[in-house]
Design a protein around this motif. Structure first.
Motif, mmCIF file in Angstrom:
data_model
loop_
_atom_site.group_PDB
_atom_site.id
_atom_site.type_symbol
_atom_site.label_atom_id
_atom_site.label_comp_id
_atom_site.label_asym_id
_atom_site.label_seq_id
_atom_site.Cartn_x
_atom_site.Cartn_y
_atom_site.Cartn_z
ATOM 1 N N LEU A 352 -27.173 29.607 19.387
ATOM 2 C CA LEU A 352 -26.810 29.173 20.736
ATOM 3 C C LEU A 352 -27.533 27.875 21.081
ATOM 4 C CD1 LEU A 352 -26.963 32.573 22.683
ATOM 5 C CD2 LEU A 352 -24.976 31.461 21.647
ATOM 6 N N ASP A 353 -26.805 26.975 21.762
ATOM 7 C CA ASP A 353 -27.401 25.721 22.235
ATOM 8 C C ASP A 353 -28.134 25.034 21.087
ATOM 9 O OD1 ASP A 353 -28.047 23.807 24.184
ATOM 10 O OD2 ASP A 353 -29.976 24.751 24.596
ATOM 11 N N PHE A 354 -27.416 24.806 19.993
ATOM 12 C CA PHE A 354 -28.033 24.365 18.735
ATOM 13 C C PHE A 354 -27.393 23.066 18.262
ATOM 14 C CE2 PHE A 354 -27.900 24.887 13.920
ATOM 15 C CZ PHE A 354 -29.190 24.417 13.729
ATOM 16 N N ALA A 355 -28.232 22.102 17.890
ATOM 17 C CA ALA A 355 -27.763 20.858 17.280
ATOM 18 C C ALA A 355 -28.058 20.935 15.789
ATOM 19 C CB ALA A 355 -28.446 19.649 17.907
ATOM 20 N N ALA A 356 -27.026 21.149 14.996
ATOM 21 C CA ALA A 356 -27.207 21.238 13.548
ATOM 22 C C ALA A 356 -27.677 19.897 13.001
ATOM 23 C CB ALA A 356 -25.890 21.655 12.893
ATOM 24 N N PRO A 357 -28.300 19.877 11.804
ATOM 25 C CA PRO A 357 -28.741 18.606 11.217
ATOM 26 C C PRO A 357 -27.591 17.607 11.153
ATOM 27 C CG PRO A 357 -29.621 20.453 9.963
ATOM 28 C CD PRO A 357 -28.668 21.038 10.973
ATOM 29 N N GLY A 358 -27.833 16.415 11.692
ATOM 30 C CA GLY A 358 -26.806 15.379 11.702
ATOM 31 C C GLY A 358 -25.931 15.378 12.938
ATOM 32 N N ALA A 359 -26.003 16.440 13.749
ATOM 33 C CA ALA A 359 -25.179 16.503 14.959
ATOM 34 C C ALA A 359 -25.789 15.619 16.035
ATOM 35 C CB ALA A 359 -25.070 17.939 15.456
ATOM 36 N N ASP A 360 -24.911 15.027 16.857
ATOM 37 C CA ASP A 360 -25.415 14.117 17.882
ATOM 38 C C ASP A 360 -25.758 14.814 19.183
ATOM 39 O OD1 ASP A 360 -22.824 14.790 18.302
ATOM 40 O OD2 ASP A 360 -22.127 12.786 18.865
ATOM 41 N N GLN A 361 -25.376 16.088 19.330
ATOM 42 C CA GLN A 361 -25.704 16.818 20.549
ATOM 43 C C GLN A 361 -25.630 18.317 20.264
ATOM 44 O OE1 GLN A 361 -22.727 15.887 23.501
ATOM 45 N NE2 GLN A 361 -21.042 16.561 22.244
ATOM 46 N N ALA A 366 -22.882 27.430 17.796
ATOM 47 C CA ALA A 366 -22.851 26.705 16.527
ATOM 48 C C ALA A 366 -23.127 27.686 15.394
ATOM 49 C CB ALA A 366 -23.885 25.580 16.530
ATOM 50 N N ILE A 367 -22.939 27.207 14.187
ATOM 51 C CA ILE A 367 -23.237 27.995 12.988
ATOM 52 C C ILE A 367 -24.538 27.481 12.381
ATOM 53 C CG2 ILE A 367 -22.508 28.512 10.630
ATOM 54 C CD1 ILE A 367 -20.911 30.033 12.614
ATOM 55 N N ASP A 368 -25.434 28.408 12.077
ATOM 56 C CA ASP A 368 -26.656 28.048 11.358
ATOM 57 C C ASP A 368 -26.307 27.993 9.877
ATOM 58 O OD1 ASP A 368 -29.148 27.647 10.344
ATOM 59 O OD2 ASP A 368 -29.955 29.606 10.917
ATOM 60 N N GLY A 369 -25.944 26.792 9.417
ATOM 61 C CA GLY A 369 -25.465 26.639 8.054
ATOM 62 C C GLY A 369 -26.466 27.085 7.008
ATOM 63 N N PHE A 476 -9.666 22.538 -1.295
ATOM 64 C CA PHE A 476 -10.661 22.508 -0.226
ATOM 65 C C PHE A 476 -11.252 23.908 -0.076
ATOM 66 C CE2 PHE A 476 -7.823 19.026 0.732
ATOM 67 C CZ PHE A 476 -8.647 18.024 1.241
ATOM 68 N N LEU A 477 -12.574 24.026 -0.198
ATOM 69 C CA LEU A 477 -13.274 25.287 0.067
ATOM 70 C C LEU A 477 -14.110 25.097 1.328
ATOM 71 C CD1 LEU A 477 -14.583 26.719 -3.337
ATOM 72 C CD2 LEU A 477 -12.474 27.228 -2.115
ATOM 73 N N ILE A 478 -13.821 25.903 2.332
ATOM 74 C CA ILE A 478 -14.496 25.788 3.630
ATOM 75 C C ILE A 478 -15.225 27.090 3.910
ATOM 76 C CG2 ILE A 478 -14.139 25.482 6.110
ATOM 77 C CD1 ILE A 478 -11.541 23.915 5.312
ATOM 78 N N GLY A 479 -16.507 26.978 4.229
ATOM 79 C CA GLY A 479 -17.290 28.175 4.509
ATOM 80 C C GLY A 479 -16.908 28.803 5.833
ATOM 81 N N VAL A 480 -17.335 28.183 6.921
ATOM 82 C CA VAL A 480 -17.078 28.718 8.263
ATOM 83 C C VAL A 480 -16.412 27.640 9.108
ATOM 84 C CG1 VAL A 480 -18.109 29.689 10.353
ATOM 85 C CG2 VAL A 480 -19.052 30.274 8.116
ATOM 86 N N ALA A 481 -15.322 28.011 9.754
ATOM 87 C CA ALA A 481 -14.639 27.116 10.691
ATOM 88 C C ALA A 481 -14.816 27.665 12.096
ATOM 89 C CB ALA A 481 -13.157 27.006 10.347
ATOM 90 N N LEU A 482 -15.279 26.812 12.997
ATOM 91 C CA LEU A 482 -15.502 27.215 14.387
ATOM 92 C C LEU A 482 -14.753 26.227 15.297
ATOM 93 C CD1 LEU A 482 -17.239 29.527 15.630
ATOM 94 C CD2 LEU A 482 -18.962 27.814 16.149
ATOM 95 N N PRO A 483 -13.413 26.252 15.254
ATOM 96 C CA PRO A 483 -12.631 25.276 16.016
ATOM 97 C C PRO A 483 -12.544 25.640 17.493
ATOM 98 C CG PRO A 483 -11.158 26.794 14.926
ATOM 99 C CD PRO A 483 -12.562 27.173 14.497
ATOM 100 N N ILE A 484 -12.018 24.700 18.274
ATOM 101 C CA ILE A 484 -11.795 24.950 19.692
ATOM 102 C C ILE A 484 -10.735 26.023 19.877
ATOM 103 C CG2 ILE A 484 -10.895 23.927 21.818
ATOM 104 C CD1 ILE A 484 -12.180 21.296 20.915
ATOM 105 N N SER A 485 -9.647 25.923 19.126
ATOM 106 C CA SER A 485 -8.543 26.877 19.263
ATOM 107 C C SER A 485 -7.963 27.186 17.892
ATOM 108 C CB SER A 485 -7.446 26.317 20.169
ATOM 109 O OG SER A 485 -6.839 25.183 19.575
ATOM 110 N N SER A 486 -7.270 28.314 17.785
ATOM 111 C CA SER A 486 -6.631 28.687 16.524
ATOM 112 C C SER A 486 -5.551 27.689 16.158
ATOM 113 C CB SER A 486 -6.018 30.087 16.644
ATOM 114 O OG SER A 486 -7.017 31.059 16.875
ATOM 115 N N SER A 487 -4.806 27.228 17.161
ATOM 116 C CA SER A 487 -3.733 26.276 16.887
ATOM 117 C C SER A 487 -4.297 24.959 16.355
ATOM 118 C CB SER A 487 -2.909 26.030 18.157
ATOM 119 O OG SER A 487 -3.732 25.538 19.207
#
Length: 740
Positions: A352-361, A366-369, A476-487
């Motif tokens: 929660l309320d987390f800026a992952a490495p490289g994120a600007d805000q 978020a996901i703890d990669g 493309f292999l993607i671990g976790v996707a956390l998009p705004i919406s499913s669409s």
């Protein structure tokens, strides 16, 4: 989602004999990425006739970095130099007043003078506003057999929906720059920005954030007076310390009334959409009457027998119908989410309320990669995908530009070797891909990304691979996707899958969950702003001590789980989930607050966008009706951690009960019980509720707000500094409509 807003403008400058065709590219708040600007320029210049000029608009704080990238990034330089006949290419840094702060030529056969750049910039801003208004169709026509009744009493068969101006972050920033041009130095020293509807909140926040990014010290609060319904009670203590943003007007009556009741001069009021170019009582951004070539004054007001749709703030309902309240239930649960979450095992994946490495805000969710590579089921899944989906001829592994994706790529490389296949030629960081020598072979390429939100970087990789390995099959292999919406994520996957005409590429995702929009001002951003404001006001020492400690605790956003993000109980215990949560199989107490928040976020987003849910159960407002969370949600789900998650994950409009006395009464009774029993289980989220009231994420009708926050209630929490301080501030707002 692109970090840039682009459009074509056409205008003549002093000395020109004909109009120039100008491509304008404007940056939003997100961190500048050369790849994203390159993609925007390439897609625009390839699909349309080359322009005469190119203007790139960036915040002044980004100017030097963008200038450096324009000269050093090979792909960006190539994109900029496309079109040898282009007259001028200009980079403009916009200062905190919405004006040209710096400008540099990026080449061209006819560079512009300083005065021409300033003239072109002003024209571009106005044409950009027109582009947004037309593109999003802010002029709405009444359905057949209906007319709209405005709060001012006017009856028209059209209305102006300013909320549609504010679609993307980059567009919101662009409109905010136009507002800054209108108000100039009036923003200095402002304590409160009033807005007529909550739909204007993103614009108000963008105006403040842009000014702050350029070094202006401004930190006003943002308050909605809910159009005509709340304007009568406005009595700001310091009229010279306020500004006002009005969404739309066809008569100018709202601006005039605000100016009268708030004692606010017209140069401190901005109306986004109007039918005039300028009014005595406000600045005007867009003249819709001229833009759409309609005569608003001459519209048919009669229409005998027409159904009347009453305007109520930013929402519309027949004869002012009250908000529709939705109770969350299993009908809103995301299919198969319980099983998917079980794949995480004991690892705490969400933050929660987390800026992952490289994120600007920081992001609200978020996901703890770093935890991802510790999950056994994920590594088993990668092994399976490598065997089933990845060609044995894979020669390169490209990974997203972050440490966890690099670890994931290394793991894939080792597993390919263990399978007895030829070892790939090495790992390629996405940021290095643009400078690689193109390959003519048809060996496979594996692209890995540990965590994906909008998919911008994967789209950039896909574009670069068209040059680097045009004949190679991709996986493309993607671990976790956390998009705004499913669409939105389905669109991302479809774009990545699109290959040559004869085949598609493979896109595999281990875990995806739509969690709603968490960009911009999250509940924690709002809380930090509130605490800073209260500490500046020299509040009582016991409350100040608590506020200082709380602010310090939630200021570290770079370490996942560094401190619990949800308020503890008033006795200091962290909020935990007790047994038998309907959206999760948990036979024991659960201390992972972020997981509960994630489940609530996903459930809320599913309620908003899942068209298979019965229409009367969908949590989706329309132009003709406002939908809110039912107060019953806070009695049905009475664990404090669930209540806190609902308060922070819901959109403010979904907690806005102000237009319904009935819902306000129900919510007021629930709140009183929570505050009075704050030492018991039923009141363990009391501080979260108090924060929601103080930041105005939750709003109830003024009458019920005054009844709730009476002397008796405040006296009962006098010995709890955080509750007393937050509720006292909330009471001030309900009584006086302003900040202290």
């Amino acid at each position: 989602m692109s970090r840039f807003f682009n459009f074509r403008a056409s205008f003549a400058l002093a000395g020109d004999t004909h109009n120039r065709e100008v491509l304008v590219v404007s940056q939003g708040f997100q961190r500048f990425e050369a790849d994203d600007l390159t993609a925007t320029l390439e897609s625009t210049l390839e699909s349309e006739v080359l322009p005469d000029d190119i203007f790139i608009l960036v915040p002044l704080a980004s100017f030097d970095e963008v200038m450096k990238q324009c000269h050093s990034d090979a792909s960006l330089k190539t994109a900029l130099q496309r079109g040898p006949t282009i007259w001028a290419r200009v980079l403009v840094g916009i200062n905190g007043y919405g004006l040209v702060g710096k400008a540099e030529s990026l080449g061209g056969i006819q560079p512009l003078t300083e005065s021409q750049i300033e003239e072109a910039f002003k024209r571009a801003i106005q044409e950009g506003l027109h582009h947004i208004a037309v593109n999003h169709n802010v002029l709405k026509h009444a359905p057949a057999g209906c007319v709209f009744v405005k709060p001012s009493g006017d009856v028209l068969d059209i209305f102006l929906l300013a909320a549609d101006l504010l679609q993307s972050e980059a567009e919101i920033v662009f409109v905010g720059i136009a507002v800054l041009q209108k108000i100039g130095k009036q923003l200095d020293g402002v304590r409160t920005i009033y807005i007529d509807t909550m739909s204007m909140q993103p614009l108000a926040r963008a105006v403040v954030a842009f000014a702050q990014s350029a070094g202006r010290y401004v930190a006003p609060s943002v308050q909605s007076f809910h159009s005509y319904t709340g304007i009568e009670a406005l009595r700001p203590e310091m009229p010279e310390k306020i500004l006002c943003l009005i969404s739309a007007s066809t008569s100018g009556a709202l601006a005039k009334r605000f100016a009268t009741h708030a004692r606010c001069p017209g140069n401190r009021i901005v109306t986004c959409l109007d039918v005039e170019d300028h009014r005595d009582d406000s600045h005007v951004l867009i003249n819709v009457q001229t833009l759409f070539n309609v005569n608003v004054r001459g519209r048919d007001k009669g229409r005998p027998g027409a159904a009347r749709v009453q305007l109520a703030g930013e929402f519309f309902g027949s004869t002012a119908s009250p908000p529709r309240a939705v109770v969350l239930s299993l009908k809103h649960a995301v299919a198969d989410l319980k099983r998917k979450v079980g794949l995480f095992g004991v690892q705490k994946m969400f933050a929660l309320d987390f800026a992952a490495p490289g994120a600007d805000q920081p992001r609200a969710l978020a996901i703890d990669g770093a935890a991802l590579m510790l999950v056994d089921s994920f590594k088993e899944w990668v092994n399976q995908r490598l065997r089933w989906s990845v060609p044995g001829t894979t020669k390169w592994i490209v990974h997203a530009d972050d440490p966890v994706s690099a670890d994931m790529a290394s793991f894939c490389e080792r597993q390919i070797e263990q399978m007895g296949l030829p070892k790939p030629d090495g790992l390629i960081n996405a940021s290095d891909l643009g400078g690689k020598t193109p390959m003519s072979t048809d060996h496979g390429v594996l692209i890995v990304s540990a965590v994906v939100r909008s998919g911008t970087q994967l789209a950039s990789i896909s574009r670069d691979l068209r040059l680097f390995a045009p004949k190679s099959p991709r996986t493309f292999l993607i671990g976790v996707a956390l998009p705004i919406s499913s669409s939105a994520y389905k669109t991302t996957e479809a774009n990545l899958r699109k290959g040559p005409k004869s085949w598609d590429y493979a896109v595999e995702t281990w875990f995806s969950m739509a969690a709603g929009h968490s960009d911009g001002m999250s509940s924690w951003d709002e809380e930090r702003a509130l605490l800073l404001h209260l500490l500046e006001e020299q509040v009582d020492r016991p409350f100040a001590t608590w506020a200082e400690a709380r602010f310090k605790a939630i200021s570290d956003t770079g370490t996942a789980g560094s401190t619990p993000r949800l308020h503890s109980t008033t006795s200091g215990a962290p909020l935990v989930l007790r047994r038998d949560f309907v959206f999760l199989d948990n036979p024991h107490e659960l201390t992972d607050q972020a997981l509960v928040y994630a489940l609530i976020s996903a459930t809320l987003q599913n309620a908003r966008e899942n068209s298979f849910i019965a229409e009367d159960l969908q949590l989706r407002s329309s132009a003709y009706g406002h939908v809110v969370l039912s107060p019953e949600c806070f009695t049905r789900y009475n664990d404090g951690v669930i209540q806190a998650s609902l308060l922070r994950a819901a959109y403010p409009s979904e907690l806005d009960f102000e237009s319904s006395p009935e819902l306000s009464a129900d919510m007021s009774r629930i709140l009183r019980r929570v505050f009075q029993h704050h030492r018991l289980e039923r009141g363990e989220a009391a501080t979260e509720f108090a924060t929601a009231l103080a930041t105005q994420r939750m709003r109830i009708a003024k009458t019920w707000g005054k009844r709730l926050l009476d002397d008796e209630l405040l006296a009962s929490v006098k010995d709890v500094p955080e509750l007393y301080g937050l509720l006292d501030f909330a009471r001030h707002r309900y009584y006086w409509d302003g900040s202290r």
